[in-house]
Write a protein that holds these residues in place. Structure first.
Motif, PDB file in Angstrom:
ATOM      1  N   LEU A 117     -18.453  -6.042  27.004  1.00 41.24           N
ATOM      2  CA  LEU A 117     -17.861  -6.608  25.795  1.00 41.24           C
ATOM      3  C   LEU A 117     -16.448  -7.070  26.102  1.00 41.24           C
ATOM      4  N   GLU A 118     -16.076  -8.209  25.504  1.00 41.46           N
ATOM      5  CA  GLU A 118     -14.675  -8.643  25.518  1.00 41.46           C
ATOM      6  C   GLU A 118     -14.176  -8.622  24.072  1.00 41.46           C
ATOM      7  N   GLU A 119     -12.915  -8.947  23.864  1.00 40.62           N
ATOM      8  CA  GLU A 119     -12.315  -8.917  22.511  1.00 40.62           C
ATOM      9  C   GLU A 119     -13.141  -9.702  21.500  1.00 40.62           C
ATOM     10  N   ASP A 120     -13.697 -10.831  21.940  1.00 33.57           N
ATOM     11  CA  ASP A 120     -14.428 -11.718  21.032  1.00 33.57           C
ATOM     12  C   ASP A 120     -15.934 -11.621  21.244  1.00 33.57           C
ATOM     13  N   GLY A 121     -16.389 -10.497  21.828  1.00 31.82           N
ATOM     14  CA  GLY A 121     -17.831 -10.300  21.992  1.00 31.82           C
ATOM     15  C   GLY A 121     -18.251 -10.305  23.443  1.00 31.82           C
ATOM     16  N   ILE A 122     -19.557 -10.211  23.648  1.00 32.09           N
ATOM     17  CA  ILE A 122     -20.142 -10.084  24.984  1.00 32.09           C
ATOM     18  C   ILE A 122     -19.654 -11.210  25.906  1.00 32.09           C
ATOM     19  N   SER A 123     -19.466 -10.906  27.175  1.00 25.98           N
ATOM     20  CA  SER A 123     -19.077 -11.911  28.161  1.00 25.98           C
ATOM     21  C   SER A 123     -20.237 -12.875  28.405  1.00 25.98           C
ATOM     22  N   LEU A 124     -20.048 -14.141  28.043  1.00 26.54           N
ATOM     23  CA  LEU A 124     -21.145 -15.115  28.209  1.00 26.54           C
ATOM     24  C   LEU A 124     -21.432 -15.395  29.688  1.00 26.54           C
ATOM     25  N   GLU A 125     -20.379 -15.389  30.513  1.00 30.43           N
ATOM     26  CA  GLU A 125     -20.602 -15.629  31.944  1.00 30.43           C
ATOM     27  C   GLU A 125     -21.484 -14.527  32.522  1.00 30.43           C
ATOM     28  N   LYS A 126     -21.135 -13.299  32.206  1.00 28.93           N
ATOM     29  CA  LYS A 126     -21.890 -12.179  32.776  1.00 28.93           C
ATOM     30  C   LYS A 126     -23.281 -12.080  32.149  1.00 28.93           C
ATOM     31  N   LEU A 127     -23.385 -12.483  30.866  1.00 23.89           N
ATOM     32  CA  LEU A 127     -24.706 -12.523  30.246  1.00 23.89           C
ATOM     33  C   LEU A 127     -25.593 -13.536  30.965  1.00 23.89           C
ATOM     34  N   GLU A 128     -25.049 -14.717  31.235  1.00 27.12           N
ATOM     35  CA  GLU A 128     -25.869 -15.720  31.926  1.00 27.12           C
ATOM     36  C   GLU A 128     -26.212 -15.256  33.344  1.00 27.12           C
ATOM     37  N   ALA A 129     -25.263 -14.628  34.003  1.00 25.03           N
ATOM     38  CA  ALA A 129     -25.548 -14.114  35.349  1.00 25.03           C
ATOM     39  C   ALA A 129     -26.700 -13.104  35.315  1.00 25.03           C
ATOM     40  N   ALA A 130     -26.699 -12.223  34.293  1.00 32.31           N
ATOM     41  CA  ALA A 130     -27.770 -11.220  34.182  1.00 32.31           C
ATOM     42  C   ALA A 130     -29.107 -11.887  33.880  1.00 32.31           C
ATOM     43  N   LEU A 131     -29.085 -12.907  33.029  1.00 31.47           N
ATOM     44  CA  LEU A 131     -30.320 -13.630  32.705  1.00 31.47           C
ATOM     45  C   LEU A 131     -30.845 -14.368  33.935  1.00 31.47           C
TER      46      LEU A 131
ATOM     47  N   ASN B  81       2.144   2.593  21.500  1.00 30.15           N
ATOM     48  CA  ASN B  81       2.377   2.141  22.880  1.00 30.15           C
ATOM     49  C   ASN B  81       1.785   3.088  23.913  1.00 30.15           C
ATOM     50  N   LYS B  82       0.979   4.028  23.438  1.00 27.96           N
ATOM     51  CA  LYS B  82       0.477   5.053  24.361  1.00 27.96           C
ATOM     52  C   LYS B  82      -0.996   4.860  24.691  1.00 27.96           C
ATOM     53  N   ILE B  83      -1.793   4.465  23.707  1.00 27.38           N
ATOM     54  CA  ILE B  83      -3.191   4.113  23.977  1.00 27.38           C
ATOM     55  C   ILE B  83      -3.454   2.758  23.325  1.00 27.38           C
ATOM     56  N   THR B  84      -4.569   2.118  23.715  1.00 27.39           N
ATOM     57  CA  THR B  84      -4.946   0.877  23.028  1.00 27.39           C
ATOM     58  C   THR B  84      -6.128   1.173  22.099  1.00 27.39           C
ATOM     59  N   TYR B  85      -6.246   0.383  21.048  1.00 30.85           N
ATOM     60  CA  TYR B  85      -7.350   0.573  20.105  1.00 30.85           C
ATOM     61  C   TYR B  85      -7.654  -0.747  19.417  1.00 30.85           C
ATOM     62  N   THR B  86      -8.900  -0.872  18.973  1.00 26.37           N
ATOM     63  CA  THR B  86      -9.339  -2.104  18.313  1.00 26.37           C
ATOM     64  C   THR B  86      -8.896  -2.105  16.848  1.00 26.37           C
ATOM     65  N   ARG B  87      -8.867  -3.284  16.229  1.00 24.38           N
ATOM     66  CA  ARG B  87      -8.489  -3.442  14.816  1.00 24.38           C
ATOM     67  C   ARG B  87      -9.668  -4.073  14.076  1.00 24.38           C
ATOM     68  N   PRO B  88     -10.627  -3.232  13.643  1.00 27.25           N
ATOM     69  CA  PRO B  88     -11.849  -3.780  13.048  1.00 27.25           C
ATOM     70  C   PRO B  88     -11.577  -4.505  11.727  1.00 27.25           C
ATOM     71  N   GLN B  89     -12.405  -5.518  11.455  1.00 26.30           N
ATOM     72  CA  GLN B  89     -12.348  -6.240  10.173  1.00 26.30           C
ATOM     73  C   GLN B  89     -13.408  -5.714   9.200  1.00 26.30           C
ATOM     74  N   GLY B  90     -14.123  -4.668   9.617  1.00 24.94           N
ATOM     75  CA  GLY B  90     -15.162  -4.092   8.771  1.00 24.94           C
ATOM     76  C   GLY B  90     -15.884  -3.004   9.551  1.00 24.94           C
ATOM     77  N   GLY B  91     -16.928  -2.460   8.952  1.00 22.72           N
ATOM     78  CA  GLY B  91     -17.702  -1.436   9.637  1.00 22.72           C
ATOM     79  C   GLY B  91     -17.052  -0.074   9.558  1.00 22.72           C
TER      80      GLY B  91
END
Lengths: 397, 397
Positions: free
Chosen positions: B145-159, B315-325
């Motif tokens: 996963l990347e910030e904006d969703g699954i890596s398309l390059e790596k998805l295509e490589a796997a396919l 500044n000590k750990i990183t975390y995501t900022r969900p828009q829902g869920g």
């Protein structure tokens, strides 16, 4: 696109009973094809009252996620109930709540069977179980039923011929579906001893056991289980209501632990309102009185069907005389074309299930068909057997 | 006896989250480990009223056996709802009611996958889905996963590397579990185009889509499905109540027909009271107002957790900022021992889920952990993040 259907599902079809039931949905058709409890068997007022109490007193327990094993008070109560009713008590064995007994068949296969493994069933047997076994690509061996239950000689021959390959024996010892037959005590013991001798598990399915309306109680095979080789499956479908989808399996902890994982992967847990309802019905209502009422309903309905069969077709076809459960199993004389006969019945607005549906080979040539007496009204029971007699008289002319 | 456990189940274990939740059952422990809806999110009065109405007006429909496909009015209404809410409408596609969305994962495997087939998932992904896939002995390939969703390059490589062997791509595009991330529109289209190019199905799981509390709506991948290759799975677990166990799958009729057979072999049909309840809730209550209320509950809870994280550990750990869920995904700095850190949190009475639980290799060495904000009370959110900050400060000293 063309879909990559898995090998296990490629040839799987919906249950043939479902197809017949679709035709039987025509209101002109009298259906002896279903296996539904009588609508008057549902304690609807008690269910409404209990459900209201649950949602008022304990809404979060009813609505939140819960544990896969099932509602702990229901698990405890069910252990007490099967001990009190049947004498079932295997030290250390565990009980898990399922979303209906059908999951017991599914998860037993999922946990115990690799593709190609051998299992043994009575033949005929419950089509729903057969379809589940097929979906796991098992090698199903059917052993013929006799008047007093499965043939022990042929069961031993099947076990001996497949030594080390048989994963379990599937049995419905009491008021078997589709035959309505009950296995004798001697054969129950014999099945258990054979399973022990060959190191094979038994999957004992007892959906109808509480519905005995005549004759003496017989102990489930699970009561003999000193060697921890029986999985016992029960259900609320025939004693409370099938639409709530609650069953259970009781067996050795090593197997049950894996079944819990299988269930977690499938539906996480069984619906809570249904589980809480079953628990309160068992503990706060007069469950024995409800069972006595049910037995009365089915005693009467079976009596009507048997009485009319005796009156109208006694020397023309043979049929079983169940001591409980929901089904009568009929056999046409040799030479009569059974599928043609069943089709003619349907033309005359009576639906029954061809016996081939209950055979390991669903296309087997048999003379049998199944009739159900729990779903029709009393009037339909009289009308339906009259149609049956009418068609038999024409065919045998 | 020694039991013949099937190959598929031999190494299967209960979900690691369950084990953590058992420890978190200690009332001293604040649990950020669950994925449960907030108890105040259940419309308990409406549910009690509807259930009473159903059992008074239509008890036999609620209690009798019903068809495997599900309650027809609910199926019809859900098709209208996913069209109205998301623009999902694939001509000829069918919708089947499931006993929770988890069955969508199970039956997709049962219908589409032979042992050893390849499937692709986002990584990290939902542990419940991973366990189901493992139970079918699939070869699971995780694509980062990347910030904006699954890596398309790596998805295509796997396919490309597994051409002809991949059965489906499992995606949770919106408020993904465990990451809380949402796939961009461009990546949604990119995933669809790659699936089409390689002739692979997509299993789109959307349990949280209705729970957007900030940002703009994005269309499900199913809305692009002109080529009939997407199975869309939805659920009532997060918008009504998980304890009723109702989900659904919408997809091409050839696949759905086989899923119906798989369901028939598993639990016959989903519980009727739950199905009738969902139908009436959708049609007779103000469902949009209920969703707006839910979004408010989760907006506030997520806001508290994010606010406290910003205040105490920014500044000590990183975390995501969900828009829902329901989830926030955290990452410790390189060099910190994640399992040790999670164990220390538990010693200080805070439960979180180690990120390894969501990896294809459940023992992978990762720096991540998952936190849930929907189940704790507001006070527990403040207290829990304070514990987290306290332990982080000690570890990073």
């Amino acid at each position: 696109m063309s879909y990559p259907i898995a090998d296990r599902m490629r040839t799987m079809q919906p249950s043939p009973i479902r197809e017949i039931l679709k035709m039987a949905a025509d209101p002109k058709v009298i259906s002896f094809a279903a296996g539904n409890p009588a609508p008057e068997a549902f304690p609807t007022e008690a269910i409404a009252q209990i459900t209201a109490d649950i949602l008022r007193e304990n809404p979060v327990a009813a609505l939140q996620y819960s544990v896969t094993e099932g509602y702990q008070p229901l698990r405890t109560t069910l252990k007490e109930v099967i001990k009190a009713n049947y004498g079932i008590e295997s030290p250390g064995h565990e009980l898990v709540i399922l979303s209906g007994a059908q999951q017991g068949m599914d998860f037993t296969c999922k946990v115990l069977c690799n593709e190609g493994d051998v299992i043994i069933t009575e033949e005929p047997t419950f089509v729903g179980a057969l379809n589940t076994f097929r979906s796991y690509q098992l090698n199903i061996i059917g052993v013929p039923l006799e008047e007093d239950g499965i043939s022990l000689e042929k069961l031993e021959a099947a076990l001996a011929a497949n030594k080390g390959k048989v994963r379990f024996i599937y049995l419905i010892p009491t008021f078997q579906n589709p035959s309505g037959l009950t296995m004798s005590l001697a054969k129950r013991q014999g099945c258990y001893e054979l399973a022990k001798k060959y190191g094979v598990m038994i999957l004992e399915d007892n959906p109808y056991g509480e519905l005995r309306f005549t004759g003496d109680e017989l102990p489930p095979i699970k009561t003999f289980d000193r060697d921890n080789l029986v999985l016992y499956v029960g259900t609320f479908s025939k004693i409370l209501a099938p639409g709530i989808r609650v069953g259970y399996v009781y067996g050795p902890p090593e197997v049950i632990a894996k079944m819990v994982v299988a269930k977690q992967c499938n539906d996480t847990h069984t619906g809570n309102i249904s589980q809480l309802l079953c628990h309160r019905f068992l503990t706060q209502y007069d469950f024995p009185a409800h069972l006595e009422y049910l037995r009365g309903v089915y005693r009467k309905k079976c009596g009507i069907m048997l009485g009319e069969l005796d009156r109208l077709v006694q020397n023309k076809i043979t049929y079983t005389r169940p001591q409980g459960g929901l089904f009568i199993w009929c056999e046409l004389p040799a030479g009569v074309d059974m599928p043609g006969f069943v089709a003619t019945l349907l033309e005359h607005n009576l639906a029954v299930v061809p016996g081939s549906a209950f055979m390991v080979d669903g296309y087997a040539s048999v003379q049998t068909f199944r009739m159900n007496y729990s779903t029709p009204t009393d009037e339909q029971l009289y009308q339906g057997v009259a149609i049956l007699a009418d068609v038999i008289n024409r065919v045998l002319q």
